[in-house]
Design an enzyme around this catalytic site. Structure first.
Site, short mmCIF file in Angstrom:
data_model
loop_
_atom_site.label_atom_id
_atom_site.label_comp_id
_atom_site.label_asym_id
_atom_site.label_seq_id
_atom_site.Cartn_x
_atom_site.Cartn_y
_atom_site.Cartn_z
N ASP A 1 0.83 -1.21 0.00
CA ASP A 1 0.00 0.00 0.00
C ASP A 1 0.86 1.26 0.00
OD1 ASP A 1 -2.36 1.44 0.04
OD2 ASP A 1 -2.52 1.41 2.23
N GLY B 1 0.15 5.41 -4.56
CA GLY B 1 -0.44 6.68 -4.97
C GLY B 1 0.05 7.84 -4.13
N HIS C 1 3.22 3.29 -9.03
CA HIS C 1 3.11 1.87 -9.34
C HIS C 1 4.37 1.37 -10.05
CE1 HIS C 1 -0.95 1.92 -7.93
NE2 HIS C 1 -1.41 2.65 -8.94
N LEU D 1 11.13 -20.57 -3.59
CA LEU D 1 10.06 -19.71 -3.10
C LEU D 1 8.86 -19.73 -4.05
CD1 LEU D 1 9.03 -17.37 -1.19
CD2 LEU D 1 10.18 -15.80 -2.77
N ARG E 1 -5.40 -1.85 8.88
CA ARG E 1 -6.54 -2.72 8.57
C ARG E 1 -6.08 -3.76 7.56
NH1 ARG E 1 -7.80 2.38 6.48
NH2 ARG E 1 -7.65 2.52 4.21
N ILE E 2 -6.88 -4.83 7.40
CA ILE E 2 -6.48 -5.90 6.47
C ILE E 2 -7.19 -5.78 5.12
CG2 ILE E 2 -5.83 -7.49 8.30
CD1 ILE E 2 -8.46 -8.96 7.88
N SER E 3 -8.15 -4.87 5.01
CA SER E 3 -8.75 -4.52 3.72
C SER E 3 -9.19 -5.73 2.88
CB SER E 3 -7.79 -3.65 2.92
OG SER E 3 -7.60 -2.40 3.55
N GLU F 1 0.23 -13.09 12.64
CA GLU F 1 0.75 -11.90 13.31
C GLU F 1 0.73 -10.73 12.32
OE1 GLU F 1 1.51 -11.80 16.49
OE2 GLU F 1 1.07 -13.95 16.70
#
Length: 243
Positions: free
Chosen positions: A19, A22, A36, A130, A193-195, A206
């Protein structure tokens, strides 16, 4: 920072809400797409850092179902950037033994993006290092809705009884079926927040929040998050004495 980490307690699965692109661009007096584009280096650093520490799974929240409501010019530019990045990075993924998969409503993406995702997935499917999960056109509520529909379809076909549904049944019908839940979730930009991200999978994860805007995120920030994670007691409902 790496020297401060206990390499025997590295999370097997880390999820990141990337996040702040912008806001980073706005600070530079530029358009959002500028942020971006500069976020690609942060993605590379996160993947490289996770890979070097022996993390097995890295889930990156790249584009949510809600993001479709953004200005169409920005969405179009994001999709073009996705395709270009996949093209540019495929050789490095192969060199570093990285497997790429995508979760979310992939069919809603532009045809060019779907084709490139399928190609990269095919080329990397036998890699054993990975695993990077790109959450594209994804939301936790969408995923749970689709899982419910899949289970309901099996019930209607007589392949499953309602009383046979367990937590594992639901997990097995999620897009992340077969992948362990994240032990650590990182969100950049200072939001707490986890949105709508991995709503089922984050039940005992965690959470780590940092004010760093995503384009500025580097390996040392990943190390800081893991160091914080290693200081926590993961009790899963038990007492500290039981763990």
């Amino acid at each position: 920072m790496k020297e401060k980490l206990d390499l025997t307690k590295i999370p097997k699965h880390i999820a990141i809400i990337m996040d702040g692109n912008g806001r980073w661009a706005k600070k530079k007096g530029a358009m959002r797409i500028f942020g971006h584009r500069h976020a690609i280096q942060a993605v590379k650093d996160a993947i490289d850092g996770a890979d070097n520490l022996g993390v097995k799974y890295l889930t990156l929240f790249s584009f949510s179902t809600e993001n479709w409501s953004r200005p169409q010019d920005e969405v179009k530019a994001l999709m073009e950037l996705l395709v270009k990045t996949l093209i540019d990075e495929i050789s490095l993924m192969m060199k570093n033994n990285i497997r790429l998969i995508a979760i979310g409503d992939i069919e809603s993406l532009p045809k060019s993006a779907i084709e490139k995702l399928q190609e990269v997935k095919r080329q990397t499917e036998n890699n054993t290092g990975l695993t990077v999960l790109l959450a594209l056109s994804y939301s936790g509520q969408w995923e749970l809705t689709k899982a419910t529909q899949r289970i309901a379809q099996k019930i209607s076909e007589g392949k499953l009884k309602p009383e046979e549904i367990t937590k594992q049944t639901i997990a097995d019908h999620l897009d992340t079926a077969g992948i362990p839940d994240p032990e650590l979730m990182i969100r950049t930009s200072g939001e707490h927040r986890i949105s709508n991200f991995l709503l089922w999978q984050l039940a005992y994860t965690e959470l780590y929040f940092t004010p760093v805007l995503w384009p500025d995120f580097r390996t040392e920030h990943l190390h800081a998050a893991i160091e914080d994670y290693q200081k926590r007691d993961r009790r899963f409902g038990k007492t500290g004495e039981q763990v």
